[in-house]
Scaffold this motif. Structure first.
Motif, mmCIF file in Angstrom:
data_model
loop_
_atom_site.group_PDB
_atom_site.id
_atom_site.type_symbol
_atom_site.label_atom_id
_atom_site.label_comp_id
_atom_site.label_asym_id
_atom_site.label_seq_id
_atom_site.Cartn_x
_atom_site.Cartn_y
_atom_site.Cartn_z
ATOM 1 N N PHE A 3 -1.504 3.341 -5.922
ATOM 2 C CA PHE A 3 -0.285 3.757 -5.247
ATOM 3 C C PHE A 3 0.307 2.586 -4.473
ATOM 4 C CE2 PHE A 3 -3.135 7.460 -5.396
ATOM 5 C CZ PHE A 3 -2.367 8.325 -6.150
ATOM 6 N N VAL A 4 1.585 2.757 -4.097
ATOM 7 C CA VAL A 4 2.239 1.772 -3.246
ATOM 8 C C VAL A 4 3.077 2.494 -2.198
ATOM 9 C CG1 VAL A 4 4.188 1.536 -4.878
ATOM 10 C CG2 VAL A 4 3.741 -0.264 -3.168
ATOM 11 N N ALA A 5 2.944 2.054 -0.962
ATOM 12 C CA ALA A 5 3.797 2.523 0.132
ATOM 13 C C ALA A 5 4.784 1.407 0.443
ATOM 14 C CB ALA A 5 2.966 2.852 1.361
ATOM 15 N N ILE A 24 -0.017 0.412 10.055
ATOM 16 C CA ILE A 24 0.034 1.438 9.014
ATOM 17 C C ILE A 24 -1.121 1.252 8.035
ATOM 18 C CG2 ILE A 24 1.375 2.254 7.033
ATOM 19 C CD1 ILE A 24 3.888 1.677 8.751
ATOM 20 N N SER A 25 -1.412 0.001 7.677
ATOM 21 C CA SER A 25 -2.525 -0.277 6.764
ATOM 22 C C SER A 25 -3.839 0.208 7.356
ATOM 23 C CB SER A 25 -2.602 -1.783 6.482
ATOM 24 O OG SER A 25 -1.429 -2.244 5.850
ATOM 25 N N THR A 26 -4.053 -0.056 8.644
ATOM 26 C CA THR A 26 -5.275 0.378 9.312
ATOM 27 C C THR A 26 -5.385 1.901 9.329
ATOM 28 O OG1 THR A 26 -5.281 -1.586 10.723
ATOM 29 C CG2 THR A 26 -6.557 0.308 11.496
ATOM 30 N N CYS A 27 -4.263 2.562 9.591
ATOM 31 C CA CYS A 27 -4.241 4.026 9.601
ATOM 32 C C CYS A 27 -4.635 4.594 8.242
ATOM 33 C CB CYS A 27 -2.859 4.520 10.012
ATOM 34 S SG CYS A 27 -2.685 6.314 10.041
ATOM 35 N N LEU A 28 -4.091 4.019 7.182
ATOM 36 C CA LEU A 28 -4.433 4.482 5.831
ATOM 37 C C LEU A 28 -5.918 4.269 5.546
ATOM 38 C CD1 LEU A 28 -1.360 3.101 3.806
ATOM 39 C CD2 LEU A 28 -1.763 5.470 4.505
ATOM 40 N N THR A 29 -6.445 3.112 5.953
ATOM 41 C CA THR A 29 -7.861 2.810 5.737
ATOM 42 C C THR A 29 -8.757 3.789 6.478
ATOM 43 O OG1 THR A 29 -7.340 0.457 5.503
ATOM 44 C CG2 THR A 29 -9.629 1.022 5.926
ATOM 45 N N GLU A 30 -8.400 4.090 7.707
ATOM 46 C CA GLU A 30 -9.201 5.008 8.522
ATOM 47 C C GLU A 30 -9.258 6.406 7.926
ATOM 48 O OE1 GLU A 30 -7.304 4.704 12.288
ATOM 49 O OE2 GLU A 30 -8.484 2.947 12.925
ATOM 50 N N SER A 34 -8.393 2.834 0.041
ATOM 51 C CA SER A 34 -8.905 1.503 -0.279
ATOM 52 C C SER A 34 -7.695 0.580 -0.410
ATOM 53 C CB SER A 34 -9.694 1.525 -1.585
ATOM 54 O OG SER A 34 -10.824 2.371 -1.467
ATOM 55 N N LEU A 35 -7.553 -0.321 0.551
ATOM 56 C CA LEU A 35 -6.379 -1.180 0.566
ATOM 57 C C LEU A 35 -6.517 -2.321 -0.424
ATOM 58 C CD1 LEU A 35 -5.299 -1.569 4.299
ATOM 59 C CD2 LEU A 35 -4.370 -0.070 2.548
ATOM 60 N N GLU A 36 -5.393 -2.674 -1.032
ATOM 61 C CA GLU A 36 -5.320 -3.832 -1.898
ATOM 62 C C GLU A 36 -4.391 -4.848 -1.223
ATOM 63 O OE1 GLU A 36 -4.529 -2.598 -5.926
ATOM 64 O OE2 GLU A 36 -5.783 -0.818 -5.696
ATOM 65 N N GLU A 37 -3.515 -5.510 -1.983
ATOM 66 C CA GLU A 37 -2.684 -6.537 -1.379
ATOM 67 C C GLU A 37 -1.443 -5.953 -0.708
ATOM 68 O OE1 GLU A 37 -1.027 -6.286 -5.629
ATOM 69 O OE2 GLU A 37 -2.916 -5.915 -4.581
ATOM 70 N N GLN A 38 -0.810 -6.782 0.121
ATOM 71 C CA GLN A 38 0.510 -6.510 0.658
ATOM 72 C C GLN A 38 1.494 -7.477 0.004
ATOM 73 O OE1 GLN A 38 0.250 -7.065 4.883
ATOM 74 N NE2 GLN A 38 -1.133 -5.332 5.194
ATOM 75 N N ASP A 39 2.724 -7.019 -0.170
ATOM 76 C CA ASP A 39 3.745 -7.862 -0.795
ATOM 77 C C ASP A 39 5.031 -7.715 0.006
ATOM 78 O OD1 ASP A 39 5.340 -9.376 -2.417
ATOM 79 O OD2 ASP A 39 5.432 -7.928 -4.065
ATOM 80 N N PHE A 50 -0.205 -1.798 -1.155
ATOM 81 C CA PHE A 50 -0.856 -1.202 -2.319
ATOM 82 C C PHE A 50 -2.219 -0.638 -1.918
ATOM 83 C CE2 PHE A 50 2.156 -4.242 -4.012
ATOM 84 C CZ PHE A 50 2.712 -3.566 -5.085
ATOM 85 N N PHE A 51 -2.527 0.551 -2.451
ATOM 86 C CA PHE A 51 -3.795 1.189 -2.082
ATOM 87 C C PHE A 51 -4.222 2.176 -3.158
ATOM 88 C CE2 PHE A 51 -0.476 3.972 -0.541
ATOM 89 C CZ PHE A 51 -0.967 5.260 -0.751
ATOM 90 N N SER A 52 -5.444 2.666 -3.028
ATOM 91 C CA SER A 52 -5.954 3.728 -3.899
ATOM 92 C C SER A 52 -6.853 4.639 -3.062
ATOM 93 C CB SER A 52 -6.739 3.135 -5.078
ATOM 94 O OG SER A 52 -7.784 2.311 -4.611
ATOM 95 N N ASP A 53 -7.369 5.698 -3.686
ATOM 96 C CA ASP A 53 -8.339 6.608 -3.059
ATOM 97 C C ASP A 53 -7.776 7.448 -1.921
ATOM 98 O OD1 ASP A 53 -10.348 5.636 -4.789
ATOM 99 O OD2 ASP A 53 -10.808 3.998 -3.413
ATOM 100 N N LEU A 54 -6.457 7.629 -1.897
ATOM 101 C CA LEU A 54 -5.814 8.524 -0.933
ATOM 102 C C LEU A 54 -4.574 9.084 -1.599
ATOM 103 C CD1 LEU A 54 -5.979 9.514 2.082
ATOM 104 C CD2 LEU A 54 -4.323 7.701 2.606
ATOM 105 N N GLY A 55 -4.363 10.404 -1.505
ATOM 106 C CA GLY A 55 -3.256 11.043 -2.189
ATOM 107 C C GLY A 55 -1.902 10.715 -1.581
ATOM 108 N N ILE A 56 -0.859 10.904 -2.385
ATOM 109 C CA ILE A 56 0.498 10.589 -1.945
ATOM 110 C C ILE A 56 0.898 11.416 -0.726
ATOM 111 C CG2 ILE A 56 2.941 10.812 -2.575
ATOM 112 C CD1 ILE A 56 2.243 9.906 -5.372
#
Length: 297
Positions: A3-5, A24-30, A34-39, A50-56
């Motif tokens: 996914f991408v936010a 925001i990245s920290t909040c998603l991780t908590e 699973s965070l990937e890169e930022q662009d 970019f992330f995975s393992d959390l629903g939209i």
């Protein structure tokens, strides 16, 4: 699934900083992402996380809380099929800031009367087709020349022409599909360089409006039908479409496509449609699709 936010601030505002993105990245991780890169699509203006393992839905709810009270727009989506092949745009109060039938009415002292009908229609309180017939009937006997005179009132909303020209630059087809009138859509088609426009036709007799519009009226369901006609002709699917609009007559179209965007929309659209632009402008639609500022036309 990946996914991408996408976070977007107003152009040239530099309001979106690294601290906000990191928060925001920290909040998603908590909450299990699973965070990937930022662009950074544009410094201070737009960033992808970019992330995975959390629903939209959960990610959207978390980000909404994080940006509450801040002038940011955001979208969360799958990374697959992110860039759309077809743009379908409403015109009035979306690509331009005006409702042209209201502007014409103001010149003849019936502005409030027609504006109230327009507003009720855009909020979904009136059937669009009937409301259009009712409004056009009130314009009977207005000289055709006055359509030309009020054309100068049309102003593009910020980023509208960049949205159209950038998507065309990168191979997309673009269509203006409006519940308004061809007299005005043809001008905006040429100004923004849309591939085509579809709208309603005012009937003229002896140089004056005769109070009717050519049937069938292009309204709520007809906008979706026009979109479906375009994808058949172009060999696309509804998932390949980015559509943007603001009112109730756009809902069928916005709800059916891969990326339906409410642009500074009426409450019924904000409550229904997945993607929203509430604080920024049409450039957000490009950032939502992963275009960087360097990609813009």
């Amino acid at each position: 699934m990946r996914f991408v936010a996408t976070l977007v601030a107003r152009p040239n505002s530099s309001l979106l900083d690294h601290a906000t993105v990191q928060s925001i990245s920290t909040c998603l991780t908590e909450h299990g992402a699973s965070l990937e890169e930022q662009d950074w699509l544009s410094d201070g203006e737009a960033c992808d996380i970019f992330f995975s393992d959390l629903g939209i839905k959960e990610a959207k709810d978390l980000i909404a809380q994080e940006v509450l009270g801040s002038p940011f727009d955001f979208a969360v989506q799958e990374t697959a099929n992110r860039r759309k092949k077809l743009l379908v745009a409403d015109m009035e109060s979306t690509i331009i800031g005006q409702e042209m039938i209201d502007e014409l009415a103001v010149r003849h002292g019936i502005g409030d009367q027609i504006a109230k009908i327009t507003e009720r229609s855009m909020h979904g309180e009136l059937n669009f087709e009937e409301s259009l017939r009712e409004r056009v009937a009130l314009l009977k006997d207005i000289p055709e020349s006055e359509l030309t005179e009020i054309s100068d009132l049309m102003e593009l909303n910020p980023g509208a022409d960049t949205l159209v020209k950038t998507m065309r630059k990168h191979g997309a087809y673009t269509a203006l599909v409006s519940g308004g009138f061809t007299f005005f859509t043809a001008q905006i088609r040429d100004l923004c360089q849309f591939n085509e426009d579809r709208a309603n036709t005012l009937n003229i007799e002896n140089g004056k409006l005769n109070g009717t519009v050519t049937e069938p009226i292009l309204g709520r369901e007809a906008k979706l039908e026009a979109t479906e006609d375009l994808i058949r002709k172009l060999g696309f699917t509804l998932k390949d479409v980015c559509a943007v609009g603001d009112g109730a007559n756009d809902l069928a179209m916005l709800s059916a496509v891969g990326m339906g965007v409410g642009y500074h929309a009426k409450p019924i659209v904000q409550d229904t449609v997945e993607y929203q632009v509430k604080h920024t402008d049409h450039l957000a639609l490009l950032y939502y699709q992963g275009y960087s500022k360097e990609d813009f036309a």
